[in-house]
Design a protein around this motif. Sequence first.
Motif, short mmCIF file in Angstrom:
data_model
loop_
_atom_site.label_atom_id
_atom_site.label_comp_id
_atom_site.label_asym_id
_atom_site.label_seq_id
_atom_site.Cartn_x
_atom_site.Cartn_y
_atom_site.Cartn_z
N ILE A 1 0.80 -1.33 0.15
CA ILE A 1 0.11 -0.04 0.02
C ILE A 1 0.86 1.25 0.08
CG2 ILE A 1 -1.73 1.34 1.34
CD1 ILE A 1 -2.97 -1.49 2.23
N PRO A 2 0.61 2.13 -1.21
CA PRO A 2 1.53 3.41 -1.04
C PRO A 2 1.28 4.31 -0.02
CG PRO A 2 -0.35 3.70 -2.51
CD PRO A 2 -0.36 2.22 -2.11
N PRO A 3 2.53 4.79 0.70
CA PRO A 3 2.25 5.62 1.79
C PRO A 3 2.14 6.87 1.17
CG PRO A 3 4.81 5.21 1.23
CD PRO A 3 3.80 4.13 0.44
N SER A 4 1.45 7.69 2.25
CA SER A 4 0.77 9.11 1.92
C SER A 4 2.24 10.11 1.66
CB SER A 4 0.02 9.89 2.72
OG SER A 4 0.48 9.64 4.02
N LYS A 5 3.13 9.71 2.22
CA LYS A 5 4.33 10.74 2.09
C LYS A 5 5.53 9.48 2.26
CE LYS A 5 4.62 11.54 7.07
NZ LYS A 5 4.63 12.42 8.17
N PRO A 6 6.65 10.21 1.61
CA PRO A 6 7.79 9.17 1.45
C PRO A 6 8.48 8.78 2.86
CG PRO A 6 7.98 11.02 0.21
CD PRO A 6 6.84 11.61 1.15
N PRO A 7 8.95 7.42 3.07
CA PRO A 7 9.46 7.06 4.35
C PRO A 7 10.64 7.85 4.47
CG PRO A 7 8.79 5.32 2.97
CD PRO A 7 8.70 6.48 1.92
N PRO A 8 11.44 8.17 5.71
CA PRO A 8 12.45 8.60 5.88
C PRO A 8 13.87 7.82 5.10
CG PRO A 8 11.50 8.25 7.85
CD PRO A 8 10.69 7.53 6.93
N ARG A 9 14.33 8.84 4.57
CA ARG A 9 15.78 8.14 3.80
C ARG A 9 15.64 7.22 2.40
NH1 ARG A 9 20.43 7.35 5.36
NH2 ARG A 9 20.67 5.00 5.02
N ALA A 10 14.48 7.21 2.10
CA ALA A 10 14.05 6.47 0.71
C ALA A 10 14.12 7.41 -0.18
CB ALA A 10 12.79 5.94 0.72
N GLU A 11 14.91 6.73 -1.37
CA GLU A 11 15.06 7.56 -2.61
C GLU A 11 14.07 7.18 -3.71
OE1 GLU A 11 19.47 8.50 -3.58
OE2 GLU A 11 19.22 6.67 -2.65
N ILE A 12 13.73 5.79 -3.43
CA ILE A 12 12.55 5.10 -4.41
C ILE A 12 11.59 4.41 -3.40
CG2 ILE A 12 12.31 3.35 -6.36
CD1 ILE A 12 15.55 3.69 -6.75
N VAL A 13 10.37 4.58 -3.97
CA VAL A 13 9.12 3.76 -3.17
C VAL A 13 8.45 3.02 -4.58
CG1 VAL A 13 7.11 3.80 -2.26
CG2 VAL A 13 8.99 5.35 -1.33
N LEU A 14 8.49 1.61 -4.08
CA LEU A 14 7.98 0.68 -5.13
C LEU A 14 6.80 0.04 -4.25
CD1 LEU A 14 11.25 0.19 -6.04
CD2 LEU A 14 9.78 -1.04 -7.68
N HIS A 15 5.57 0.23 -5.01
CA HIS A 15 4.30 -0.31 -4.25
C HIS A 15 3.44 -0.86 -5.21
CE1 HIS A 15 1.61 2.55 -5.83
NE2 HIS A 15 2.55 3.62 -5.74
N GLY A 16 2.56 -1.56 -4.77
CA GLY A 16 1.19 -2.28 -5.55
C GLY A 16 0.01 -1.59 -5.18
N HIS A 17 -0.87 -2.48 -5.26
CA HIS A 17 -2.26 -2.15 -4.59
C HIS A 17 -3.25 -1.41 -5.43
CE1 HIS A 17 -5.15 -1.92 -1.47
NE2 HIS A 17 -4.99 -0.61 -1.37
N THR A 18 -2.87 -0.44 -6.05
CA THR A 18 -3.76 0.39 -6.69
C THR A 18 -4.01 -0.15 -8.25
OG1 THR A 18 -2.11 1.89 -7.95
CG2 THR A 18 -2.79 2.72 -5.92
N ASN A 19 -3.23 -1.06 -8.62
CA ASN A 19 -3.35 -1.84 -9.97
C ASN A 19 -3.26 -1.12 -11.01
OD1 ASN A 19 -4.00 -3.75 -7.95
ND2 ASN A 19 -5.90 -4.47 -8.95
#
Length: 148
Positions: A80-98
């Motif tokens: 599930i994509p977070p509403s804001k970027p996690p600390p220290r992350a440069e890239i967030v990969l997620h699914g859920h929305t299809n």
Amino acid sequence: MRIAVIADTHDRLPPALLGRIGGADEIWHLGDVTAPTVLAAIETTGRPVRVVRGNCDDCDDWPITLDLEIEGFRVHLTHIPPSKPPPRAEIVLHGHTNIPRDEIVGGVRFLNPGCITRPNRGAPASYAWLELERGKPIGWRVIPAPVF
């Protein structure tokens, strides 16, 4: 490093997909596997597989998130994509929305490969290739999934 990224297989996997992703350095599944047999099929490629648990998954052995450093990039995997970027992350990969995604949020690149089995909002069934090489721009390509 060349990574095959899939999400939201929902207990089904096009047989032709395994041949297409078998040459990856790693395979990442971003949740909603729903059937461990799907993950077992992916593992037959012999490639390292990383998986995070989706909201439809029952396997407590799979983590909710994974934080990795690969080729100098700080990567956060989640379903599930977070509403804001996690600390220290440069890239967030997620699914859920299809739905495939390639968007910058708060200076962090959010990527979603789309859904192989149940795409949403008119998006085609898809998976993606992520290419990470130290000192080079992030490579991201969403690919139409093979038909069942």
